[in-house]
Design an enzyme around this catalytic site. Sequence first.
Site, PDB file in Angstrom:
ATOM      1  N   HIS A  75      32.812 -15.196  38.734  1.00 48.84           N
ATOM      2  CA  HIS A  75      32.662 -16.529  38.167  1.00 48.84           C
ATOM      3  C   HIS A  75      31.170 -16.860  38.132  1.00 48.84           C
ATOM      4  O   HIS A  75      30.380 -16.322  38.908  1.00 48.84           O
ATOM      5  CB  HIS A  75      33.390 -17.564  39.021  1.00 48.84           C
ATOM      6  CG  HIS A  75      34.871 -17.457  38.959  1.00 48.84           C
ATOM      7  ND1 HIS A  75      35.695 -18.450  39.435  1.00 48.84           N
ATOM      8  CD2 HIS A  75      35.699 -16.475  38.496  1.00 48.84           C
ATOM      9  CE1 HIS A  75      36.959 -18.102  39.263  1.00 48.84           C
ATOM     10  NE2 HIS A  75      36.983 -16.904  38.700  1.00 48.84           N
ATOM     11  N   GLU A  77      29.408 -19.262  39.239  1.00 50.77           N
ATOM     12  CA  GLU A  77      28.840 -19.696  40.515  1.00 50.77           C
ATOM     13  C   GLU A  77      28.556 -18.502  41.424  1.00 50.77           C
ATOM     14  O   GLU A  77      27.499 -18.434  42.067  1.00 50.77           O
ATOM     15  CB  GLU A  77      29.812 -20.648  41.237  1.00 50.77           C
ATOM     16  CG  GLU A  77      30.148 -21.893  40.450  1.00 50.77           C
ATOM     17  CD  GLU A  77      31.412 -21.781  39.605  1.00 50.77           C
ATOM     18  OE1 GLU A  77      32.098 -22.805  39.439  1.00 50.77           O
ATOM     19  OE2 GLU A  77      31.715 -20.672  39.102  1.00 50.77           O
ATOM     20  N   CYS A 105      36.152 -23.691  41.499  1.00 51.08           N
ATOM     21  CA  CYS A 105      37.478 -23.417  42.052  1.00 51.08           C
ATOM     22  C   CYS A 105      37.364 -23.238  43.571  1.00 51.08           C
ATOM     23  O   CYS A 105      36.280 -23.285  44.146  1.00 51.08           O
ATOM     24  CB  CYS A 105      38.060 -22.163  41.401  1.00 51.08           C
ATOM     25  SG  CYS A 105      37.198 -20.631  41.871  1.00 51.08           S
ATOM     26  N   CYS A 108      35.034 -20.292  44.568  1.00 52.23           N
ATOM     27  CA  CYS A 108      33.614 -20.603  44.379  1.00 52.23           C
ATOM     28  C   CYS A 108      33.139 -21.639  45.393  1.00 52.23           C
ATOM     29  O   CYS A 108      32.022 -21.538  45.909  1.00 52.23           O
ATOM     30  CB  CYS A 108      33.359 -21.065  42.955  1.00 52.23           C
ATOM     31  SG  CYS A 108      33.571 -19.710  41.761  1.00 52.23           S
TER      32      CYS A 108
END
Length: 171
Positions: A75, A77, A105, A108
Site C-alpha cells: 500500500h 503508506e 487501513c 497501514c
Amino acid sequence: MDTKPLPFTGRMLPRGQGIGHVQDLISLMREAIGEAEKGWLAGEVPVGAILLDRSNGIIARGHNRCILDADPTAHAEIVVIRQAARIYGNYRLTRATLVVTVEPCIMCMGAIMNARIDTLVFGTFDEKSGAAGSLFNLAQDRRLNHRLKVIHGILEERCRGMMQAFFTERR
C-alpha cells in the site's frame, strides 16, 4: 460517542510538530494526489502518499504497488514508510508526517504507529476499511502505546472523486 478525528480548521500546529498552514496541507495533498494518479495509470487503486521529515521536507513518495509488485502489503503508506526507514537506517520515524489521499487501513495504521509517525494527514475517509476514524480509530486508542495527530478532509472531494471514478471505470 463519535470517535472520528476533527476536520482541519485552519489552526496552526505547534512549531516543530508538523505542517502549520492550510495552504501547506493543500500543496502537500496535491503531491500525494500526483502519486495516486501514477498508481491509477499503472492499474493500481489510486492511493498516493508522501512522508515528510521533521523540517517538513518530502523524504519519500509513492503509490499503491500491490499489483505491480505482487505484494498485498504494498500500500502507498507502507511503500513510503519503507523508503524513509531505509534512508534513515531506522524503523522509527519520529516527528514525521504522513500525507495520504485515503484514510489508512488497519495494516497501514499498524505500520504508521510502529514507525512512531507523529502526524497523519489524509484526504477522504474509507468507510469500509479505514482505521483512523471511520471504521476504527487506532490513532487515538488508549489501549495502544502510541497515539498520533490526525488531520482529515484536505482536498477531500478530489480524493474521494478519484477513488469513485477508478472503481466506476473498473465496473
